[in-house]
Enzyme design. Sequence first.
Site, PDB file in Angstrom:
ATOM      1  N   ASN A   9       0.865  -1.180   0.000  1.00 57.45           N
ATOM      2  CA  ASN A   9       0.000   0.000   0.000  1.00 57.45           C
ATOM      3  C   ASN A   9       0.905   1.235   0.000  1.00 57.45           C
ATOM      4  O   ASN A   9       1.535   1.526   1.005  1.00 57.45           O
ATOM      5  CB  ASN A   9      -0.879  -0.042   1.265  1.00 57.45           C
ATOM      6  CG  ASN A   9      -1.683   1.222   1.462  1.00 57.45           C
ATOM      7  OD1 ASN A   9      -1.798   2.053   0.567  1.00 57.45           O
ATOM      8  ND2 ASN A   9      -2.248   1.376   2.654  1.00 57.45           N
ATOM      9  N   HIS A  94      -9.234   0.562   5.160  1.00 59.31           N
ATOM     10  CA  HIS A  94      -7.939   0.794   5.822  1.00 59.31           C
ATOM     11  C   HIS A  94      -8.172   1.699   7.029  1.00 59.31           C
ATOM     12  O   HIS A  94      -9.031   2.590   6.998  1.00 59.31           O
ATOM     13  CB  HIS A  94      -6.965   1.446   4.827  1.00 59.31           C
ATOM     14  CG  HIS A  94      -5.572   1.496   5.360  1.00 59.31           C
ATOM     15  ND1 HIS A  94      -5.169   2.474   6.234  1.00 59.31           N
ATOM     16  CD2 HIS A  94      -4.516   0.674   5.173  1.00 59.31           C
ATOM     17  CE1 HIS A  94      -3.902   2.251   6.555  1.00 59.31           C
ATOM     18  NE2 HIS A  94      -3.483   1.168   5.929  1.00 59.31           N
ATOM     19  N   GLU A  96      -6.702   4.190   8.072  1.00 57.01           N
ATOM     20  CA  GLU A  96      -6.613   5.639   7.797  1.00 57.01           C
ATOM     21  C   GLU A  96      -7.903   6.157   7.176  1.00 57.01           C
ATOM     22  O   GLU A  96      -8.294   7.303   7.405  1.00 57.01           O
ATOM     23  CB  GLU A  96      -5.383   5.914   6.902  1.00 57.01           C
ATOM     24  CG  GLU A  96      -4.097   5.743   7.702  1.00 57.01           C
ATOM     25  CD  GLU A  96      -2.898   5.250   6.917  1.00 57.01           C
ATOM     26  OE1 GLU A  96      -2.883   5.373   5.678  1.00 57.01           O
ATOM     27  OE2 GLU A  96      -1.957   4.735   7.553  1.00 57.01           O
ATOM     28  N   GLY A 172       2.540   1.921  10.780  1.00 56.02           N
ATOM     29  CA  GLY A 172       3.429   3.070  10.621  1.00 56.02           C
ATOM     30  C   GLY A 172       4.122   3.495  11.906  1.00 56.02           C
ATOM     31  O   GLY A 172       4.712   4.568  11.968  1.00 56.02           O
ATOM     32  N   SER A 212       3.816  -2.375  10.381  1.00 54.27           N
ATOM     33  CA  SER A 212       5.267  -2.316  10.582  1.00 54.27           C
ATOM     34  C   SER A 212       6.001  -3.597  10.185  1.00 54.27           C
ATOM     35  O   SER A 212       6.982  -3.974  10.811  1.00 54.27           O
ATOM     36  CB  SER A 212       5.586  -1.927  12.028  1.00 54.27           C
ATOM     37  OG  SER A 212       5.082  -0.630  12.298  1.00 54.27           O
TER      38      SER A 212
HETATM   39  C1  PEP Z   1      -0.573  -0.156   6.162  1.00 50.38           C
HETATM   40  O1  PEP Z   1      -0.750   1.043   6.082  1.00 50.38           O
HETATM   41  O2  PEP Z   1      -1.409  -0.927   5.689  1.00 50.38           O
HETATM   42  C2  PEP Z   1       0.613  -0.629   6.856  1.00 50.38           C
HETATM   43  C3  PEP Z   1       0.664  -1.881   7.224  1.00 50.38           C
HETATM   44  O3  PEP Z   1       1.614   0.295   7.075  1.00 50.38           O
HETATM   45  P1  PEP Z   1       3.066   0.014   7.693  1.00 50.38           P
HETATM   46  O4  PEP Z   1       3.591  -1.237   7.058  1.00 50.38           O
HETATM   47  O5  PEP Z   1       3.869   1.228   7.315  1.00 50.38           O
HETATM   48  O6  PEP Z   1       2.885  -0.131   9.156  1.00 50.38           O
END
Ligand code: PEP
Length: 249
Positions: A9, A94, A96, A172, A212
């Site tokens: 993503n 998601h 966000e 994140g 992460s």
């Molecule tokens: C995501 O936004 O779906 C995600 C898993 O982000 P990150 O890997 O940066 O934690």
Amino acid sequence: MRKKIVAGNWKMNTDLKEGMELAKAVEKLEQEKQSDALVIIAPPYTHLSRVNDLIDGVKLGAQNCASEESGAYTGEIAPDMLVSVGVEYVIIGHSERRSFYHEDDALLNKKTKIALSKGLKPIFCCGEVLEEREGGKLYDVIREQLSVGLAGLSKEDMSKIVIAYEPVWAIGTGVVATPDQAQEMHKFIRDLLVELFDKQVAEDMTILYGGSCKPSNASEIFANPDVDGGLIGGAALKAEDFLAIVNAY
Ligand code: PEP
């Protein structure tokens, strides 16, 4: 055997030139991959059509779609539009989108249904925030998100869906769920699918972990029996890291 998937993503990152370079690099490394996982990238909307011309083994995803078919919805992108530029997968729900744009379970259910009706395969996200985990509400939250978000879908619909479990506190933040925390929730989700649908739907469902994920931690998370791959944010912006995660399978 359920499908293994690693999806990237890209969120609101890269301009068109950078995005095209990244897609080309991912495609090149995908052709040399040492894993049977399906690789998906979800660039920003503006890049989709051009990126589609650059990939073959890598599949194209979008990060969101409208809940309506067409019409006076300024700024929205309809599922049909995504299909017309080669998109196969669409991320729905998601965290966000849920937190910054207040997308609730009922709206996400509508988006999932319209996406399916247009031939897109939804990657349906769920996940609890830290207070919900610490307050012992994590299972109730996931149950609510999935039972409302996937309400009214047939078993046939469910065969086209991928679920992504993404604990919001891990997205994140650099704080990754432990392999045990990931396995526990993935198993809970699979058991919930038996309850909401049936054993076959549960057995066949690809459930991704997101939060992460990095080359250094991917293999221990993917080693869990109910983890079928990953939804990757930050580490998907570097082709080498992203493919190292794919190869961790
Ligand atoms: C995501 O936004 O779906 C995600 C898993 O982000 P990150 O890997 O940066 O934690």
